[in-house]
Write an enzyme that holds these catalytic residues in place. Structure first.
Site, PDB file in Angstrom:
ATOM      1  N   HIS A  44       0.736  -1.191  -0.023  1.00 53.60           N
ATOM      2  CA  HIS A  44      -0.046  -0.084  -0.028  1.00 53.60           C
ATOM      3  C   HIS A  44       0.961   1.241   0.102  1.00 53.60           C
ATOM      4  CE1 HIS A  44      -4.111   1.109   0.314  1.00 53.60           C
ATOM      5  NE2 HIS A  44      -3.736   2.402   0.917  1.00 53.60           N
ATOM      6  N   GLU A  45       1.660   1.236   0.963  1.00 53.01           N
ATOM      7  CA  GLU A  45       2.608   2.437   1.072  1.00 53.01           C
ATOM      8  C   GLU A  45       3.460   2.829  -0.446  1.00 53.01           C
ATOM      9  OE1 GLU A  45       2.989   4.709   3.354  1.00 53.01           O
ATOM     10  OE2 GLU A  45       1.463   3.356   4.637  1.00 53.01           O
ATOM     11  N   ARG A  47       2.253   2.779  -3.251  1.00 50.78           N
ATOM     12  CA  ARG A  47       1.716   3.221  -4.126  1.00 50.78           C
ATOM     13  C   ARG A  47       1.918   4.837  -4.542  1.00 50.78           C
ATOM     14  NH1 ARG A  47      -4.394   0.664  -4.842  1.00 50.78           N
ATOM     15  NH2 ARG A  47      -3.497  -0.236  -6.540  1.00 50.78           N
ATOM     16  N   TYR A 161       1.900 -20.136 -21.757  1.00 47.44           N
ATOM     17  CA  TYR A 161       2.984 -20.913 -22.069  1.00 47.44           C
ATOM     18  C   TYR A 161       2.575 -22.209 -23.270  1.00 47.44           C
ATOM     19  CZ  TYR A 161       5.013 -19.254 -17.909  1.00 47.44           C
ATOM     20  OH  TYR A 161       5.393 -18.300 -16.677  1.00 47.44           O
ATOM     21  N   ARG A 203       8.955 -19.113  -9.542  1.00 47.30           N
ATOM     22  CA  ARG A 203       8.987 -19.391 -10.792  1.00 47.30           C
ATOM     23  C   ARG A 203       9.902 -20.239 -11.138  1.00 47.30           C
ATOM     24  NH1 ARG A 203       9.476 -13.648 -10.065  1.00 47.30           N
ATOM     25  NH2 ARG A 203      11.712 -13.603 -10.701  1.00 47.30           N
ATOM     26  N   GLY A 214       6.145 -12.235 -15.669  1.00 47.83           N
ATOM     27  CA  GLY A 214       5.485 -12.814 -14.492  1.00 47.83           C
ATOM     28  C   GLY A 214       6.310 -12.651 -13.197  1.00 47.83           C
ATOM     29  N   LEU A 217       3.025 -14.681  -8.624  1.00 48.89           N
ATOM     30  CA  LEU A 217       2.105 -14.744  -7.689  1.00 48.89           C
ATOM     31  C   LEU A 217       0.777 -15.088  -8.122  1.00 48.89           C
ATOM     32  CD1 LEU A 217       2.817 -10.987  -6.534  1.00 48.89           C
ATOM     33  CD2 LEU A 217       3.236 -13.206  -5.005  1.00 48.89           C
ATOM     34  N   GLY A 218       0.510 -15.252  -9.666  1.00 52.74           N
ATOM     35  CA  GLY A 218      -0.610 -15.578 -10.035  1.00 52.74           C
ATOM     36  C   GLY A 218      -1.346 -17.025  -9.426  1.00 52.74           C
ATOM     37  N   LEU A 219      -0.240 -17.968  -9.323  1.00 57.11           N
ATOM     38  CA  LEU A 219      -0.938 -19.241  -8.775  1.00 57.11           C
ATOM     39  C   LEU A 219      -1.276 -19.292  -7.183  1.00 57.11           C
ATOM     40  CD1 LEU A 219       1.364 -21.939 -10.891  1.00 57.11           C
ATOM     41  CD2 LEU A 219      -0.905 -21.420 -11.223  1.00 57.11           C
TER      42      LEU A 219
HETATM   43  P1  ADP Z   1       3.683 -15.767 -13.013  1.00 49.74           P
HETATM   44  O1  ADP Z   1       2.953 -14.485 -13.114  1.00 49.74           O
HETATM   45  O2  ADP Z   1       5.104 -15.461 -13.086  1.00 49.74           O
HETATM   46  O3  ADP Z   1       3.166 -16.744 -14.314  1.00 49.74           O
HETATM   47  P2  ADP Z   1       2.425 -17.981 -11.605  1.00 49.74           P
HETATM   48  O4  ADP Z   1       2.353 -17.776 -10.201  1.00 49.74           O
HETATM   49  O5  ADP Z   1       1.093 -17.657 -12.365  1.00 49.74           O
HETATM   50  O6  ADP Z   1       3.331 -16.869 -12.006  1.00 49.74           O
HETATM   51  O7  ADP Z   1       3.263 -19.134 -12.101  1.00 49.74           O
HETATM   52  C1  ADP Z   1       4.356 -19.297 -11.462  1.00 49.74           C
HETATM   53  C2  ADP Z   1       5.230 -20.160 -12.363  1.00 49.74           C
HETATM   54  O8  ADP Z   1       4.692 -21.454 -12.820  1.00 49.74           O
HETATM   55  C3  ADP Z   1       5.644 -19.472 -13.797  1.00 49.74           C
HETATM   56  O9  ADP Z   1       6.631 -18.471 -13.380  1.00 49.74           O
HETATM   57  C4  ADP Z   1       6.062 -20.598 -14.568  1.00 49.74           C
HETATM   58  O10 ADP Z   1       7.295 -20.764 -14.429  1.00 49.74           O
HETATM   59  C5  ADP Z   1       5.184 -21.815 -13.942  1.00 49.74           C
HETATM   60  N1  ADP Z   1       4.033 -21.786 -14.838  1.00 49.74           N
HETATM   61  C6  ADP Z   1       2.560 -21.366 -14.307  1.00 49.74           C
HETATM   62  N2  ADP Z   1       1.716 -21.991 -15.432  1.00 49.74           N
HETATM   63  C7  ADP Z   1       2.326 -22.565 -16.408  1.00 49.74           C
HETATM   64  C8  ADP Z   1       1.881 -23.276 -17.417  1.00 49.74           C
HETATM   65  N3  ADP Z   1       0.673 -23.697 -17.798  1.00 49.74           N
HETATM   66  N4  ADP Z   1       3.013 -24.024 -18.042  1.00 49.74           N
HETATM   67  C9  ADP Z   1       4.188 -24.049 -17.917  1.00 49.74           C
HETATM   68  N5  ADP Z   1       4.869 -23.293 -16.786  1.00 49.74           N
HETATM   69  C10 ADP Z   1       3.758 -22.692 -15.942  1.00 49.74           C
END
Ligand code: ADP
Length: 252
Positions: A44-45, A47, A161, A203, A214, A217-219
């Site tokens: 937050h800070e 920003r 990917y 990653r 990337g 953080l998405g997963l």
């Molecule tokens: P990012 O924003 O780096 O994609 P994620 O948390 O979504 O972060 O994914 C973590 C890591 O998992 C990615 O950096 C990649 O190395 C791997 N990854 C995620 N999805 C896939 C996929 N469908 N195929 C291959 N590698 C993947």
């Protein structure tokens, strides 16, 4: 952690041990909580100074001549955009980490999936998408925004990917759950990395993934969203050759 406190009678011989473990659990919980708060306040800070830098850059660009061609401005703009994206991902993670219970609604999962797919049309461009949807009215109890976020993160990754192909399927499993899988024909996730892939900032190939924008953080966000639904998320190998991510949720 605190909900898993050991409950032991005072007269039991293991009582001192149980007390010790509960104390440890309390301390760990406090640490986890303060880490979450730190994550939230730091992101937050950040920003305000970022906004100030953006403003400063705009002023510099106004003063300079031929600013469109100035590669330094472009580099600064890119860095600021990257910082902004990181901060907004961090805030999403912090927000979802702090969430305890969800406002539950009946959600049409198939409809949600189609909506997410429509919003990602630009990302999916050029990929061949196949569907194996078992029903157009798969209902689950949940929070539509969080479910969309989880699906969107998986689909964005698949688009990032996949070489050419992405497959989306839903099925009813034999334990009263709904499973939704998103798979691709990309490089996949090696066996030994599968248990770490949902950890924040993880990653596979740092240089490759930083280049493709990337933060890892998405997963982590997708996993937290699914866990808040008492669901499960996992990854295995797709028959297409790449990764297959599956979310299982309880049917409503
Ligand atoms: P990012 O924003 O780096 O994609 P994620 O948390 O979504 O972060 O994914 C973590 C890591 O998992 C990615 O950096 C990649 O190395 C791997 N990854 C995620 N999805 C896939 C996929 N469908 N195929 C291959 N590698 C993947």
């Amino acid at each position: 952690l605190l909900s898993s406190r050991a409950k032991v009678r005072k007269s039991a011989s293991v009582y001192p041990l149980a007390q010790c473990m509960n104390l440890m659990a309390e301390r760990i919980q406090r640490l986890v909580d303060s880490q979450r708060e730190l994550l939230h306040s730091v992101s937050h800070e950040l920003r305000t100074p970022i906004a100030r830098l953006e403003f400063g850059l705009e002023l510099l660009k106004k003063d300079a001549k031929n600013n469109d061609l100035n590669p330094r401005f472009l580099a600064m703009e890119n860095d600021l955009q990257e910082l902004n994206e990181l901060v907004s991902e961090l805030l999403s993670l912090a927000k979802i980490e702090q969430q305890q219970a969800l406002p539950m609604h009946r959600v049409n999962l198939t409809e949600t999936l189609h909506m997410v797919l429509n919003s990602l049309e630009h990302v999916m461009h050029g990929k061949e998408i196949s569907h194996a949807i078992h029903s157009q009215d798969s209902m689950v109890m949940g929070d539509p925004k969080l479910l969309s976020r989880a699906l969107s993160n998986l689909l964005r990754n698949a688009a990032k990917y996949a070489e050419h192909k992405i497959k989306i399927s839903t099925l009813q499993n034999n334990t009263g759950g709904l499973e939704i899988s998103i798979e691709d024909d990309g490089p996949g996730i090696p066996d030994k990395e599968r248990e770490h892939i949902f950890e924040p900032f993880f990653r596979l190939d740092r240089s490759r993934d930083r280049a493709s924008g990337g933060f890892g953080l998405g997963l982590a966000i997708a996993k937290k969203a699914v866990t808040l639904h008492q669901g499960k998320i996992w990854v295995d190998q797709s028959t297409l050759g790449g990764a297959r991510f599956t979310i299982s949720l309880t049917e409503a």
